[in-house]
Write a protein that holds these residues in place. Structure first.
Motif, PDB file in Angstrom:
ATOM      1  N   ASN A 172       9.237  -6.611   8.587  1.00 38.66           N
ATOM      2  CA  ASN A 172       9.057  -6.598   7.136  1.00 38.66           C
ATOM      3  C   ASN A 172       9.957  -5.556   6.491  1.00 38.66           C
ATOM      4  OD1 ASN A 172       7.690  -4.047   7.350  1.00 38.66           O
ATOM      5  ND2 ASN A 172       5.841  -5.154   7.938  1.00 38.66           N
ATOM      6  N   TYR A 173      10.139  -5.693   5.189  1.00 35.67           N
ATOM      7  CA  TYR A 173      10.930  -4.701   4.445  1.00 35.67           C
ATOM      8  C   TYR A 173      10.177  -4.294   3.190  1.00 35.67           C
ATOM      9  CZ  TYR A 173      12.527  -8.119   0.894  1.00 35.67           C
ATOM     10  OH  TYR A 173      12.590  -9.041  -0.125  1.00 35.67           O
ATOM     11  N   GLY A 174      10.369  -3.057   2.773  1.00 32.35           N
ATOM     12  CA  GLY A 174       9.761  -2.564   1.555  1.00 32.35           C
ATOM     13  C   GLY A 174      10.722  -2.626   0.393  1.00 32.35           C
ATOM     14  N   SER A 175      10.159  -2.671  -0.814  1.00 31.43           N
ATOM     15  CA  SER A 175      10.991  -2.649  -2.016  1.00 31.43           C
ATOM     16  C   SER A 175      10.262  -1.896  -3.114  1.00 31.43           C
ATOM     17  CB  SER A 175      11.315  -4.071  -2.494  1.00 31.43           C
ATOM     18  OG  SER A 175      10.254  -4.591  -3.288  1.00 31.43           O
ATOM     19  N   SER A 176      10.961  -1.657  -4.206  1.00 33.70           N
ATOM     20  CA  SER A 176      10.378  -0.986  -5.364  1.00 33.70           C
ATOM     21  C   SER A 176       9.692  -1.968  -6.303  1.00 33.70           C
ATOM     22  CB  SER A 176      11.452  -0.205  -6.117  1.00 33.70           C
ATOM     23  OG  SER A 176      12.576  -1.031  -6.377  1.00 33.70           O
ATOM     24  N   VAL A 208      12.698 -11.883   7.172  1.00 34.36           N
ATOM     25  CA  VAL A 208      11.966 -10.621   7.177  1.00 34.36           C
ATOM     26  C   VAL A 208      11.032 -10.654   5.966  1.00 34.36           C
ATOM     27  CG1 VAL A 208      12.142  -8.095   7.134  1.00 34.36           C
ATOM     28  CG2 VAL A 208      13.947  -9.443   8.217  1.00 34.36           C
ATOM     29  N   THR A 209       9.772 -10.300   6.168  1.00 26.32           N
ATOM     30  CA  THR A 209       8.756 -10.415   5.115  1.00 26.32           C
ATOM     31  C   THR A 209       8.871  -9.292   4.085  1.00 26.32           C
ATOM     32  OG1 THR A 209       7.229 -11.430   6.683  1.00 26.32           O
ATOM     33  CG2 THR A 209       6.273 -10.539   4.664  1.00 26.32           C
ATOM     34  N   HIS A 210       8.724  -9.655   2.815  1.00 30.20           N
ATOM     35  CA  HIS A 210       8.825  -8.690   1.715  1.00 30.20           C
ATOM     36  C   HIS A 210       7.469  -8.036   1.441  1.00 30.20           C
ATOM     37  CE1 HIS A 210       9.261  -7.989  -2.888  1.00 30.20           C
ATOM     38  NE2 HIS A 210       9.610  -6.905  -2.219  1.00 30.20           N
ATOM     39  N   ILE A 211       7.470  -6.689   1.361  1.00 32.59           N
ATOM     40  CA  ILE A 211       6.276  -5.924   0.981  1.00 32.59           C
ATOM     41  C   ILE A 211       6.648  -5.098  -0.259  1.00 32.59           C
ATOM     42  CG2 ILE A 211       4.498  -4.291   1.699  1.00 32.59           C
ATOM     43  CD1 ILE A 211       4.577  -6.754   3.457  1.00 32.59           C
ATOM     44  N   PRO A 212       6.219  -5.525  -1.450  1.00 34.24           N
ATOM     45  CA  PRO A 212       6.579  -4.784  -2.667  1.00 34.24           C
ATOM     46  C   PRO A 212       5.696  -3.556  -2.890  1.00 34.24           C
ATOM     47  CG  PRO A 212       5.310  -6.732  -3.247  1.00 34.24           C
ATOM     48  CD  PRO A 212       5.493  -6.773  -1.754  1.00 34.24           C
ATOM     49  N   THR A 238      10.195   2.947  -4.624  1.00 36.20           N
ATOM     50  CA  THR A 238      10.528   3.192  -3.218  1.00 36.20           C
ATOM     51  C   THR A 238       9.880   4.470  -2.684  1.00 36.20           C
ATOM     52  OG1 THR A 238      12.596   4.293  -3.862  1.00 36.20           O
ATOM     53  CG2 THR A 238      12.716   1.946  -3.319  1.00 36.20           C
ATOM     54  N   ALA A 239       9.597   5.437  -3.565  1.00 35.91           N
ATOM     55  CA  ALA A 239       8.967   6.678  -3.105  1.00 35.91           C
ATOM     56  C   ALA A 239       7.632   6.400  -2.427  1.00 35.91           C
ATOM     57  CB  ALA A 239       8.776   7.644  -4.276  1.00 35.91           C
ATOM     58  N   LEU A 240       6.913   5.402  -2.918  1.00 30.02           N
ATOM     59  CA  LEU A 240       5.620   5.054  -2.323  1.00 30.02           C
ATOM     60  C   LEU A 240       5.791   4.316  -1.003  1.00 30.02           C
ATOM     61  CD1 LEU A 240       3.695   3.896  -5.529  1.00 30.02           C
ATOM     62  CD2 LEU A 240       3.559   6.105  -4.361  1.00 30.02           C
ATOM     63  N   ALA A 241       6.951   3.721  -0.803  1.00 32.14           N
ATOM     64  CA  ALA A 241       7.191   2.974   0.434  1.00 32.14           C
ATOM     65  C   ALA A 241       7.692   3.867   1.567  1.00 32.14           C
ATOM     66  CB  ALA A 241       8.208   1.858   0.175  1.00 32.14           C
ATOM     67  N   ILE A 242       8.282   5.002   1.233  1.00 30.33           N
ATOM     68  CA  ILE A 242       8.887   5.872   2.247  1.00 30.33           C
ATOM     69  C   ILE A 242       7.900   6.273   3.352  1.00 30.33           C
ATOM     70  CG2 ILE A 242       9.828   8.185   2.646  1.00 30.33           C
ATOM     71  CD1 ILE A 242      11.956   6.302   1.710  1.00 30.33           C
ATOM     72  N   SER A 276       6.452   6.002   9.079  1.00 31.19           N
ATOM     73  CA  SER A 276       5.432   5.769  10.101  1.00 31.19           C
ATOM     74  C   SER A 276       5.683   4.521  10.941  1.00 31.19           C
ATOM     75  CB  SER A 276       4.058   5.652   9.443  1.00 31.19           C
ATOM     76  OG  SER A 276       3.979   4.473   8.652  1.00 31.19           O
ATOM     77  N   GLY A 277       6.612   3.666  10.476  1.00 33.28           N
ATOM     78  CA  GLY A 277       6.891   2.445  11.215  1.00 33.28           C
ATOM     79  C   GLY A 277       6.105   1.244  10.749  1.00 33.28           C
ATOM     80  N   ASN A 278       5.311   1.401   9.674  1.00 36.09           N
ATOM     81  CA  ASN A 278       4.603   0.243   9.116  1.00 36.09           C
ATOM     82  C   ASN A 278       5.564  -0.695   8.392  1.00 36.09           C
ATOM     83  OD1 ASN A 278       1.976   0.923   9.988  1.00 36.09           O
ATOM     84  ND2 ASN A 278       1.768   2.392   8.310  1.00 36.09           N
ATOM     85  N   LEU A 279       6.708  -0.169   7.987  1.00 38.31           N
ATOM     86  CA  LEU A 279       7.805  -0.978   7.477  1.00 38.31           C
ATOM     87  C   LEU A 279       8.952  -0.890   8.468  1.00 38.31           C
ATOM     88  CD1 LEU A 279       7.925   0.027   3.682  1.00 38.31           C
ATOM     89  CD2 LEU A 279       7.113  -2.145   4.625  1.00 38.31           C
ATOM     90  N   ASP A 280       9.732  -1.949   8.549  1.00 39.26           N
ATOM     91  CA  ASP A 280      10.835  -1.986   9.513  1.00 39.26           C
ATOM     92  C   ASP A 280      12.189  -1.646   8.907  1.00 39.26           C
ATOM     93  OD1 ASP A 280       9.429  -3.032  11.989  1.00 39.26           O
ATOM     94  OD2 ASP A 280       8.885  -4.577  10.532  1.00 39.26           O
ATOM     95  N   VAL A 281      12.333  -1.811   7.597  1.00 37.88           N
ATOM     96  CA  VAL A 281      13.630  -1.544   6.968  1.00 37.88           C
ATOM     97  C   VAL A 281      13.432  -1.449   5.465  1.00 37.88           C
ATOM     98  CG1 VAL A 281      14.257  -3.994   6.661  1.00 37.88           C
ATOM     99  CG2 VAL A 281      16.070  -2.267   6.923  1.00 37.88           C
ATOM    100  N   MET A 282      14.327  -0.731   4.798  1.00 38.29           N
ATOM    101  CA  MET A 282      14.344  -0.697   3.343  1.00 38.29           C
ATOM    102  C   MET A 282      15.728  -0.250   2.876  1.00 38.29           C
ATOM    103  SD  MET A 282      11.691   1.072   0.657  1.00 38.29           S
ATOM    104  CE  MET A 282      12.197   2.770   0.958  1.00 38.29           C
ATOM    105  N   PHE A 283      16.128  -0.764   1.729  1.00 38.61           N
ATOM    106  CA  PHE A 283      17.367  -0.328   1.089  1.00 38.61           C
ATOM    107  C   PHE A 283      16.976   0.612  -0.046  1.00 38.61           C
ATOM    108  CE2 PHE A 283      18.459  -4.277   3.135  1.00 38.61           C
ATOM    109  CZ  PHE A 283      19.735  -4.059   3.626  1.00 38.61           C
TER     110      PHE A 283
END
Length: 324
Positions: free
Chosen positions: A156-160, A181-185, A189-193, A198-205
């Protein structure tokens, strides 16, 4: 980018601009130039405008005043400039958000981004950085693509948030890499960091100024930047385009005036900005903000805006993206 005139030509032209600026009233104290920033003070666009403010005023022989007009995703401030007199005294520092993403998402705007503005100059680009957890087995873009192909739908990936440049960048990456890759909004982005660390997200731009401190602190690993060339803020990182040819996703910044801005005013403003961003001091300030200078002609800005709009419209349509 090699799109700027020679330094000597710029300095001579800037001297002429400061001395002759015919659109400024011929008083002992000319009226200030109002540079509308359609986002809050302290944000990236505002910091960029303030970095330019003093030097641009010197190049024009006038005072440049920053006017923050946030609201409605940048459309409030943009609308003020669209409806301002075409006298060169009210300008807009527009971005990907105001002149590309909003229209590409079909957001109803009180203006037309092409018809109601006069392009002046493409000031700069802010690339993003591709981040993964330190524990990730991916040490390169190629590694990450291989990992995603080996685990389809499990990463999955995080976004703002939905419809943001962070999501669009990831979706462009997925489309060009041919991966799922699944989107997790998140609401920023500060909240996604923390979830990325921790590894709950796999990638983020993320933006370079906000993402790289976590890399320097060994909390995250950076794989690449999203500009076509390496960034001065992280010269050790290769572009994603080294693995996916042609890949580019940047937040661009452009100076616009209202429609009908006289050609001589446009030229003098264009020359002044090109002069300012060519100065070593200014290049250093922009590098700290994670911004690569661009410059060039008004026509080049118009082309960039049109090309970016077409690119993101295609991705939004193909990937069925909305801002809701």
């Amino acid at each position: 980018m090699n799109r700027l005139p020679s330094r000597r030509a710029l300095l001579l032209a800037a001297a002429g601009a400061a001395a002759l600026a015919p659109w400024l009233p011929a008083h002992s104290q000319p009226k200030p130039i109002r540079l509308v920033v359609p986002f809050p003070a302290g944000g990236a666009t505002d910091l960029f405008a303030r970095a330019l403010q003093t030097r641009l005023g010197e190049a024009l022989g006038a005072t440049v005043v920053i006017d923050n007009k946030p609201g409605a995703g940048g459309s409030l401030g943009s609308d003020i400039v669209a409806k301002a007199p075409a006298d060169g005294l009210t300008l807009l520092l527009a971005t990907t958000s105001t002149h590309t993403i909003g229209p590409a998402l079909g957001v109803k705007l009180p203006y037309d981004t092409v018809r109601d503005f006069t392009p002046v100059v493409h000031v700069g680009n802010a690339p993003s950085v591709m981040l993964v957890p330190n524990a990730s087995p991916a040490h390169s873009v190629k590694d990450f693509i291989a990992l995603a192909r080996a685990k389809p739908g499990r990463l999955n990936y995080g976004s703002s948030g939905n419809g943001t440049i962070v999501q669009l960048t990831a979706e462009l990456f997925k489309a060009q890499a041919g991966i799922f890759v699944t989107h997790i909004p998140y609401k920023g982005t500060a909240l996604a960091i923390p979830d990325l660390v921790s590894g709950n997200l796999d990638v983020m731009f993320d933006s370079l100024p906000t993402g790289m401190p976590h890399v320097r602190d060994k909390r995250l690993r950076a794989l690449a930047v999203t500009s076509l060339q390496r960034s001065p803020l992280a010269p050790e990182l290769p572009p994603v385009a080294d693995t996916l040819p042609g890949f580019e996703s940047v937040t661009w910044f452009g100076l616009f005036g209202p429609k009908g801005l006289p050609a001589d005013v446009v030229q003098r403003l264009n020359t002044a900005v090109n002069t300012v961003i060519a100065q070593p001091e200014m290049r250093g300030k922009l590098a700290v903000l994670g911004i690569d200078r661009v410059g060039g002609t008004p026509a080049q800005l118009a082309k960039t805006a049109a090309d970016e709009l077409a690119k993101w419209k295609r991705i939004i349509t193909e990937r069925k993206i909305s801002n809701e």
